[in-house]
Design a protein around this motif. Structure first.
Motif, PDB file in Angstrom:
ATOM      1  N   LEU A 151      16.205  13.271 -22.032  1.00 39.48           N
ATOM      2  CA  LEU A 151      14.953  13.507 -21.856  1.00 39.48           C
ATOM      3  C   LEU A 151      14.160  12.867 -23.337  1.00 39.48           C
ATOM      4  O   LEU A 151      12.922  12.472 -22.899  1.00 39.48           O
ATOM      5  CB  LEU A 151      14.666  15.269 -22.014  1.00 39.48           C
ATOM      6  CG  LEU A 151      13.238  15.530 -21.958  1.00 39.48           C
ATOM      7  CD1 LEU A 151      12.445  15.190 -20.974  1.00 39.48           C
ATOM      8  CD2 LEU A 151      13.248  17.229 -21.990  1.00 39.48           C
ATOM      9  N   GLU A 152      14.636  13.222 -24.404  1.00 39.25           N
ATOM     10  CA  GLU A 152      14.214  12.656 -25.623  1.00 39.25           C
ATOM     11  C   GLU A 152      14.082  11.015 -25.307  1.00 39.25           C
ATOM     12  O   GLU A 152      12.787  10.756 -25.915  1.00 39.25           O
ATOM     13  CB  GLU A 152      15.060  13.052 -26.739  1.00 39.25           C
ATOM     14  CG  GLU A 152      14.764  14.461 -27.172  1.00 39.25           C
ATOM     15  CD  GLU A 152      13.592  14.674 -27.714  1.00 39.25           C
ATOM     16  OE1 GLU A 152      12.663  14.008 -28.182  1.00 39.25           O
ATOM     17  OE2 GLU A 152      12.810  15.704 -27.120  1.00 39.25           O
ATOM     18  N   ASP A 153      15.019  10.541 -24.930  1.00 39.63           N
ATOM     19  CA  ASP A 153      15.108   9.110 -24.950  1.00 39.63           C
ATOM     20  C   ASP A 153      14.057   8.531 -23.954  1.00 39.63           C
ATOM     21  O   ASP A 153      13.426   7.475 -24.003  1.00 39.63           O
ATOM     22  CB  ASP A 153      16.349   8.836 -24.092  1.00 39.63           C
ATOM     23  CG  ASP A 153      17.209   7.935 -24.805  1.00 39.63           C
ATOM     24  OD1 ASP A 153      17.031   7.634 -26.039  1.00 39.63           O
ATOM     25  OD2 ASP A 153      18.158   7.255 -23.935  1.00 39.63           O
ATOM     26  N   ALA A 154      13.708   9.359 -22.919  1.00 40.39           N
ATOM     27  CA  ALA A 154      12.755   8.871 -21.951  1.00 40.39           C
ATOM     28  C   ALA A 154      11.383   9.280 -22.270  1.00 40.39           C
ATOM     29  O   ALA A 154      10.514   8.661 -21.558  1.00 40.39           O
ATOM     30  CB  ALA A 154      12.957   9.599 -20.622  1.00 40.39           C
ATOM     31  N   LEU A 155      10.847  10.059 -23.517  1.00 45.42           N
ATOM     32  CA  LEU A 155       9.569  10.430 -23.336  1.00 45.42           C
ATOM     33  C   LEU A 155       8.845   9.341 -23.898  1.00 45.42           C
ATOM     34  O   LEU A 155       7.672   9.392 -23.399  1.00 45.42           O
ATOM     35  CB  LEU A 155       9.740  11.608 -24.387  1.00 45.42           C
ATOM     36  CG  LEU A 155       9.912  12.886 -24.012  1.00 45.42           C
ATOM     37  CD1 LEU A 155       9.937  14.014 -25.096  1.00 45.42           C
ATOM     38  CD2 LEU A 155       9.256  13.283 -22.776  1.00 45.42           C
ATOM     39  N   GLY A 163       0.903  -1.243   0.043  1.00 39.58           N
ATOM     40  CA  GLY A 163      -0.075   0.043  -0.070  1.00 39.58           C
ATOM     41  C   GLY A 163       0.823   1.368   0.040  1.00 39.58           C
ATOM     42  O   GLY A 163       0.359   2.021   0.549  1.00 39.58           O
ATOM     43  N   LEU A 164       2.077   1.223  -0.547  1.00 40.59           N
ATOM     44  CA  LEU A 164       3.084   2.063  -0.569  1.00 40.59           C
ATOM     45  C   LEU A 164       2.969   3.147  -1.860  1.00 40.59           C
ATOM     46  O   LEU A 164       3.340   2.216  -2.861  1.00 40.59           O
ATOM     47  CB  LEU A 164       4.551   1.583  -0.436  1.00 40.59           C
ATOM     48  CG  LEU A 164       5.411   2.590   0.224  1.00 40.59           C
ATOM     49  CD1 LEU A 164       6.665   1.964   0.634  1.00 40.59           C
ATOM     50  CD2 LEU A 164       5.969   3.724  -0.806  1.00 40.59           C
ATOM     51  N   SER A 165       2.679   4.247  -1.873  1.00 38.26           N
ATOM     52  CA  SER A 165       2.470   4.838  -3.017  1.00 38.26           C
ATOM     53  C   SER A 165       3.630   5.314  -3.544  1.00 38.26           C
ATOM     54  O   SER A 165       4.432   6.036  -2.912  1.00 38.26           O
ATOM     55  CB  SER A 165       1.551   6.091  -2.881  1.00 38.26           C
ATOM     56  OG  SER A 165       1.492   7.096  -3.789  1.00 38.26           O
ATOM     57  N   ALA A 166       4.317   5.184  -4.682  1.00 34.06           N
ATOM     58  CA  ALA A 166       5.657   5.423  -5.260  1.00 34.06           C
ATOM     59  C   ALA A 166       5.583   6.022  -6.430  1.00 34.06           C
ATOM     60  O   ALA A 166       4.699   5.898  -7.185  1.00 34.06           O
ATOM     61  CB  ALA A 166       6.407   4.371  -5.345  1.00 34.06           C
ATOM     62  N   ALA A 167       6.557   7.141  -6.750  1.00 30.91           N
ATOM     63  CA  ALA A 167       6.831   7.658  -8.149  1.00 30.91           C
ATOM     64  C   ALA A 167       8.250   7.949  -8.332  1.00 30.91           C
ATOM     65  O   ALA A 167       8.905   7.981  -7.444  1.00 30.91           O
ATOM     66  CB  ALA A 167       5.815   8.896  -7.872  1.00 30.91           C
ATOM     67  N   LEU A 168       8.554   8.129  -9.620  1.00 34.02           N
ATOM     68  CA  LEU A 168       9.759   8.440 -10.212  1.00 34.02           C
ATOM     69  C   LEU A 168      10.034   9.637 -10.608  1.00 34.02           C
ATOM     70  O   LEU A 168       9.428  10.305 -11.120  1.00 34.02           O
ATOM     71  CB  LEU A 168       9.980   7.262 -11.280  1.00 34.02           C
ATOM     72  CG  LEU A 168       9.939   5.752 -11.115  1.00 34.02           C
ATOM     73  CD1 LEU A 168      10.122   4.931 -12.300  1.00 34.02           C
ATOM     74  CD2 LEU A 168      11.051   5.348 -10.016  1.00 34.02           C
ATOM     75  N   ILE A 169      11.351  10.179  -9.978  1.00 34.27           N
ATOM     76  CA  ILE A 169      11.912  11.539 -10.572  1.00 34.27           C
ATOM     77  C   ILE A 169      13.168  11.069 -11.276  1.00 34.27           C
ATOM     78  O   ILE A 169      14.180  10.578 -10.648  1.00 34.27           O
ATOM     79  CB  ILE A 169      11.914  12.440  -9.597  1.00 34.27           C
ATOM     80  CG1 ILE A 169      10.571  12.671  -8.670  1.00 34.27           C
ATOM     81  CG2 ILE A 169      12.874  13.630 -10.078  1.00 34.27           C
ATOM     82  CD1 ILE A 169      10.660  13.643  -7.498  1.00 34.27           C
ATOM     83  N   LEU A 170      13.186  11.415 -12.629  1.00 31.81           N
ATOM     84  CA  LEU A 170      14.332  11.089 -13.456  1.00 31.81           C
ATOM     85  C   LEU A 170      15.452  12.308 -13.147  1.00 31.81           C
ATOM     86  O   LEU A 170      14.942  13.576 -13.343  1.00 31.81           O
ATOM     87  CB  LEU A 170      14.004  11.375 -14.698  1.00 31.81           C
ATOM     88  CG  LEU A 170      15.042  11.079 -15.867  1.00 31.81           C
ATOM     89  CD1 LEU A 170      14.463  10.669 -17.159  1.00 31.81           C
ATOM     90  CD2 LEU A 170      15.860  12.244 -16.007  1.00 31.81           C
TER      91      LEU A 170
END
Ligand code: ADE
Ligand code: ZN
Length: 348
Positions: A162-166, A140-147
């Motif tokens: 950035l282009e690669d990640a889009l 129940g752990l809410s997780a998010a990613l920051i590049l």
């Protein structure tokens, strides 16, 4: 924000800190790679390490400043090769975070560290995104990613990343800026942050860890970031302190990191209490827990013991962590209610 809290005896403070629901907003997932996992992944992937044993590697963790840490941190990340590796690293962290009562984790990753070795960015993001989904399902752990863009590299390389990640944009909530701060000021990345803003990413940046208060001001004014990672050098600039307090700009503070990288001579010299008492939205985080001697609750326990923070500060720090997070308003309300229930349970 001040709040009338139930009375809590000082002796109950360690138990309260351990049970406190909290958000962790400054944790580099590559910095959660424990020496044992570095050796296990090296064996799995046939990577040679310049250390004979886990103990020898751990003995090398004697840092004098940020750069001396970064050199060994990037070397440790070289064992990560497959999507499963990134997933396993993420899950190892989420298990620890769940045990520390982390309700929300916004974790940094450094794709350029991996793409430079030929690991596709999709391998990195897919593995970590699967770990985030599993953290929600299992804990129940809410997780998010920051590049994070590496600031010692060029703006052009940041744009390429950035282009690669889009194509995998749906898995990334925001972008950040990390690595060697001195000599790499925020404005070096002005255009790439402007583009990320147009694309709808949330924006954060490391500033004022070793760098001057003016790097914090320029991260806000030139990059338009919403949170400052570290930011502890702000105390040297009264006008900046007043602005951070008035605008409720969060600082994601990492006490054990600051001690190990000698930002403060001793933990007892840490300025977290000064930041809180000046009304800033400061939070407590672990930065690189495998390298700095502890996860988020270890950071809470150590800085409270060393600097004499109180139950009122504990409430404020947990409350700040939810306020500063990029989670949905309904989730924040639920976690704040859990925070108040936690205080009731620890009432003396
Ligand atoms: N990358 C990992 N940890 C970091 C820190 N404390 N500062 C800058 N870059 C980092
Ligand atoms: Zn950091």
């Amino acid at each position: 924000m001040s709040q009338t809290l139930p009375p809590i005896a000082a002796a109950r403070l360690p138990a309260l800190l351990a049970a406190l629901p909290k958000a962790e907003l400054h944790m580099h997932i590559e910095g959660s790679l424990e020496p044992e996992m570095i050796f296990a992944l090296a064996a799995r992937n046939g990577v040679a390490l310049p250390y004979a044993s886990v103990d020898e590697l751990r003995r090398a963790y004697a840092f004098t400043d940020l750069q001396s840490f970064l050199d060994i941190y990037y070397a440790g990340a070289s064992v990560l090769r497959t999507e499963q590796d990134f997933h396993d690293m993420g899950m190892a962290y989420f298990e620890r975070a769940a045990a520390d009562q982390v309700r929300r984790a916004e974790i940094f990753f450094d794709p350029q560290t991996h793409t430079a070795r030929g690991v596709p960015i999709a391998t990195v993001i897919r593995g970590l995104a699967r770990a985030c989904a599993d953290a929600q399902a299992r804990h129940g752990l809410s997780a998010a990613l920051i590049l994070c863009f590496l600031r010692h590299l060029s703006e052009r390389e940041a744009f390429e990343t950035l282009e690669d990640a889009l194509p995998l944009r749906e898995h990334v909530i925001g972008v950040g800026l990390d690595s060697s701060e001195l000599g790499h000021p925020p404005e070096k990345f002005a255009r790439v942050f402007a583009r990320c803003r147009e694309l709808g990413f949330r924006l954060v940046a490391h500033a004022g860890e070793e760098g001057p208060p003016d790097y914090i001001r320029r991260a806000l004014d030139v990059l338009s970031v919403e949170r400052i990672d570290h930011g502890v050098q702000a105390v040297h600039d009264t006008a900046l302190m007043q602005r951070l307090a008035a605008e409720r700009i969060p600082l994601t503070v990492c006490p054990l990191s600051n001690q190990k990288l000698r930002v403060f001579p001793e933990l007892r010299d840490h300025n977290l209490k000064a930041l809180l008492d000046a009304g800033l939205c400061a939070t407590v985080n672990s930065d690189d827990p495998a390298y700095f001697g502890g996860y988020v609750n270890d950071n809470f326990q150590a800085v409270f013991a060393a600097t004499g923070l109180t139950a009122q500060h504990a409430w404020q720090l947990a409350h700040n962590s939810f306020e500063a997070s990029f989670a949905a308003a309904a989730d924040k309300r639920r976690w704040r209610q859990q925070l108040d229930e936690c205080f009731e349970r620890h009432r003396t």
